[in-house]
Design a protein around this motif. Structure first.
Motif, PDB file in Angstrom:
ATOM      1  N   ASP A 293      10.084 -11.408   5.756  1.00  0.00           N
ATOM      2  CA  ASP A 293      10.200 -10.512   6.909  1.00  0.00           C
ATOM      3  C   ASP A 293       9.865  -9.056   6.566  1.00  0.00           C
ATOM      4  N   ASP A 294       9.429  -8.802   5.352  1.00  0.00           N
ATOM      5  CA  ASP A 294       9.064  -7.454   4.912  1.00  0.00           C
ATOM      6  C   ASP A 294       7.629  -7.172   5.352  1.00  0.00           C
ATOM      7  N   VAL A 295       7.452  -6.242   6.289  1.00  0.00           N
ATOM      8  CA  VAL A 295       6.121  -5.937   6.825  1.00  0.00           C
ATOM      9  C   VAL A 295       5.423  -4.798   6.081  1.00  0.00           C
ATOM     10  N   SER A 296       6.034  -4.330   5.009  1.00  0.00           N
ATOM     11  CA  SER A 296       5.425  -3.230   4.276  1.00  0.00           C
ATOM     12  C   SER A 296       4.154  -3.703   3.575  1.00  0.00           C
ATOM     13  N   SER A 297       3.244  -2.762   3.381  1.00  0.00           N
ATOM     14  CA  SER A 297       1.999  -3.082   2.693  1.00  0.00           C
ATOM     15  C   SER A 297       1.464  -1.832   2.004  1.00  0.00           C
ATOM     16  N   THR A 298       0.633  -2.086   1.025  1.00  0.00           N
ATOM     17  CA  THR A 298      -0.050  -1.011   0.327  1.00  0.00           C
ATOM     18  C   THR A 298      -1.544  -1.216   0.541  1.00  0.00           C
ATOM     19  N   VAL A 299      -2.199  -0.174   0.998  1.00  0.00           N
ATOM     20  CA  VAL A 299      -3.634  -0.238   1.237  1.00  0.00           C
ATOM     21  C   VAL A 299      -4.319   0.653   0.221  1.00  0.00           C
ATOM     22  N   THR A 300      -5.325   0.094  -0.438  1.00  0.00           N
ATOM     23  CA  THR A 300      -6.112   0.846  -1.410  1.00  0.00           C
ATOM     24  C   THR A 300      -7.566   0.780  -0.985  1.00  0.00           C
ATOM     25  N   VAL A 301      -8.204   1.934  -0.881  1.00  0.00           N
ATOM     26  CA  VAL A 301      -9.615   2.009  -0.501  1.00  0.00           C
ATOM     27  C   VAL A 301     -10.371   2.650  -1.651  1.00  0.00           C
ATOM     28  N   THR A 302     -11.409   1.973  -2.098  1.00  0.00           N
ATOM     29  CA  THR A 302     -12.274   2.531  -3.131  1.00  0.00           C
ATOM     30  C   THR A 302     -13.505   3.096  -2.439  1.00  0.00           C
ATOM     31  N   MET A 303     -13.696   4.395  -2.575  1.00  0.00           N
ATOM     32  CA  MET A 303     -14.804   5.087  -1.929  1.00  0.00           C
ATOM     33  C   MET A 303     -16.101   4.864  -2.713  1.00  0.00           C
ATOM     34  N   LYS A 304     -17.237   5.087  -2.056  1.00  0.00           N
ATOM     35  CA  LYS A 304     -18.532   4.929  -2.723  1.00  0.00           C
ATOM     36  C   LYS A 304     -18.657   5.819  -3.954  1.00  0.00           C
TER      37      LYS A 304
END
Length: 122
Positions: free
Chosen positions: A49-60
């Motif tokens: 039920d944990d809706v937390s998330s980590t988003v990682t974006v690698t730029m060009k």
């Protein structure tokens, strides 16, 4: 509506607008390419039920941007405001005349004052 597709659409279009998730988006080569590059992984031990998330974006250019989110707009800890609800309603009904939908929204917001709901029939 897979998570990779939703992420890709959010990078190219307005993710709040439901019409961003159209057949045109499904067939958009840029969105399809981005969808293929989105990677997801589960966090071992995270509660279901944990809706937390980590988003990682690698730029060009090689930069890596990371953000952790533990709640989202519309969740019990961050409920929609009246303005948020109106905006969402207007987006969902944007194919209809705005003035008419605004009046309908106001009527729905004050439904407790209605004698009956016959006016909701199509």
């Amino acid at each position: 509506y897979s998570i990779p597709f939703c992420v890709a659409v959010a990078l190219y279009k307005n993710p709040v607008d439901p019409f961003s998730f159209s057949d045109a988006s499904v067939h958009d080569p840029a969105i399809a390419s981005m969808t293929a590059r989105v990677k997801m992984s589960a966090v071992k031990g995270q509660a279901p039920d944990d809706v937390s998330s980590t988003v990682t974006v690698t730029m060009k250019d090689g930069r890596v941007l990371t953000k952790r989110v533990t709640e989202f707009l519309g969740s019990p800890s961050r409920p929609l405001t009246g303005s948020d609800m109106r905006q969402k309603f207007m987006l969902l009904t944007q194919k209809y005349p705005a003035r008419q939908m605004g009046a309908l929204y106001e009527r729905i917001e004050n439904v407790q004052g209605e004698a009956n709901l016959d006016w909701l029939r199509v």
